[in-house]
Design an enzyme around this catalytic site. Structure first.
Site, PDB file in Angstrom:
ATOM      1  N   CYS A   1      23.916  15.472 -14.132  1.00  0.00           N
ATOM      2  CA  CYS A   1      22.771  14.867 -13.441  1.00  0.00           C
ATOM      3  C   CYS A   1      22.810  13.415 -13.188  1.00  0.00           C
ATOM      4  O   CYS A   1      23.817  13.122 -12.465  1.00  0.00           O
ATOM      5  CB  CYS A   1      21.569  15.245 -14.324  1.00  0.00           C
ATOM      6  SG  CYS A   1      19.774  15.575 -13.438  1.00  0.00           S
TER       7      CYS A   1
ATOM      8  N   LYS B   1      26.574  14.098 -22.319  1.00  0.00           N
ATOM      9  CA  LYS B   1      25.778  13.139 -21.306  1.00  0.00           C
ATOM     10  C   LYS B   1      25.814  11.707 -22.163  1.00  0.00           C
ATOM     11  O   LYS B   1      25.172  11.431 -23.277  1.00  0.00           O
ATOM     12  CB  LYS B   1      24.426  13.750 -20.993  1.00  0.00           C
ATOM     13  CG  LYS B   1      23.777  13.147 -19.941  1.00  0.00           C
ATOM     14  CD  LYS B   1      22.419  13.827 -19.651  1.00  0.00           C
ATOM     15  CE  LYS B   1      21.771  13.257 -18.202  1.00  0.00           C
ATOM     16  NZ  LYS B   1      20.721  14.065 -17.975  1.00  0.00           N
TER      17      LYS B   1
ATOM     18  N   GLU C   1      22.992  22.228 -15.707  1.00  0.00           N
ATOM     19  CA  GLU C   1      22.752  21.407 -17.002  1.00  0.00           C
ATOM     20  C   GLU C   1      21.620  22.198 -17.771  1.00  0.00           C
ATOM     21  O   GLU C   1      20.896  22.884 -17.218  1.00  0.00           O
ATOM     22  CB  GLU C   1      22.142  20.150 -16.428  1.00  0.00           C
ATOM     23  CG  GLU C   1      21.569  19.403 -17.454  1.00  0.00           C
ATOM     24  CD  GLU C   1      20.727  18.023 -16.997  1.00  0.00           C
ATOM     25  OE1 GLU C   1      20.677  17.290 -17.782  1.00  0.00           O
ATOM     26  OE2 GLU C   1      20.440  17.955 -15.713  1.00  0.00           O
TER      27      GLU C   1
END
Length: 316
Positions: free
Chosen positions: A178, A133, A46
């Site tokens: 994540c 995300k 990430e």
């Protein structure tokens, strides 16, 4: 085993928010994965391009922002990249030169907003997709916008078999960043599209992360490739916030790695690693996905669509 490809996760970090140095690091690590391990697919962490600003607050307070935080955001904004851009062109060039498919976490700049994004780069077609995300976690919401349903790709990719070169291996690749991995409906959506290689760019380096990755692999009957940053204070600019400003030390760990690769039955194939920089590689036998579906297909024979249904808004 003929239906097998070789894949790697890269444990490394951004080079002090320096784009040129980080792209050089990307190229060196990708070439190493290809030349040493024969990798056909690599996953980077990430925010590998643009950086993950661990311990930064951007001077945010409820109801107030101050100039120091705005100045810090300018620096972070300037470290981000546009998609497409010369930076993604460089990534595509390396992908083409090595023949390696790349999944990488980047900080994307779109006009005035930053996004935590994963890009998919094909050695033949170049940049083929991106995923933003959906929900930044906690204070990440100060600095990143939210993605939407229009960037939830599962990319179909054909590889040459790593054990039988005359054979073609068909795969489906996704990326979940994540703590998005704690969103059950997002996981289910990717399962419903048939993801087989579930890539996880992350910065969560806690020991509990391994349990989550093994659960997802077992639940989704997919390979999970989790790539985490490992970073120390020296990997950030000298004035970057740290956990203890009275005890600054270049070797103090900021992000502690823990990258790993897991099979569709929840078996750890490689890792977790706590090395400052590492490449983990494993053979992925895509038939293992089918073997797993034999007794558990959470969007098929082990689901109850008469009781539960998933609805996804995939429009911008």
């Amino acid at each position: 085993m003929a239906n097998t490809i070789r894949a790697s996760v890269i444990q490394s970090c951004t080079a002090r928010f320096n784009l040129s140095e980080t792209l050089d690091k990307f190229e060196n690590l990708t070439r190493l994965a290809k030349e040493r391990d024969g990798s056909q697919l690599v996953v980077f962490p990430e925010g590998f391009i643009g950086g993950y600003p661990k311990w930064s607050t951007f001077s945010c307070f409820v109801g107030e922002r101050i100039s120091e935080g705005r100045d810090e955001f300018v620096k972070y904004y300037n470290a981000a990249i546009e998609i497409p851009s010369p930076a993604t062109d460089r990534i595509a060039e390396v992908s083409k030169a090595t023949g390696v498919f790349v999944v990488m976490g980047v900080i994307e700049r779109d006009v005035g907003t930053l996004y935590c994004t994963a890009i998919f780069v094909d050695p033949i077609e170049g940049l083929v997709a991106k995923h933003r995300k959906l929900l930044p976690t906690a204070c990440e919401r100060f600095i990143w916008g939210q993605g939407d349903g229009s960037t939830l790709p599962v990319v179909a990719k054909k590889f040459q078999s790593s054990v039988e070169p005359t054979r073609t291996v068909e795969t489906k690749i996704s990326a979940t960043i994540c703590w998005e991995n704690f969103m059950p409906l997002l996981r289910t959506y990717y399962y419903s599209l048939g993801t087989q290689i579930y890539c996880v760019p992350t910065v969560d380096s806690r020991e509990t992360w391994e349990s989550s990755m093994r659960h997802i692999a077992f639940e989704g009957r997919c390979f999970v490739l989790s790539a985490c940053q490992f970073a120390t204070e020296k990997d950030y600019p000298p004035d970057h916030p740290v956990a203890d400003t009275s005890n600054r030390n270049p070797d103090n760990v900021m992000i502690n790695g823990g990258s790993l690769i897991v099979s569709p039955l929840g078996k750890v194939l490689a890792g977790p690693t706590r090395k400052p920089e590492d490449i983990l590689t494993a053979d992925l036998d895509l038939d293992d996905v089918v073997r797993g579906k034999f007794d558990l297909d959470t969007v098929g024979h082990y689901s109850r669509p008469d009781v539960f249904q998933l609805k996804a808004n995939i429009s911008p």
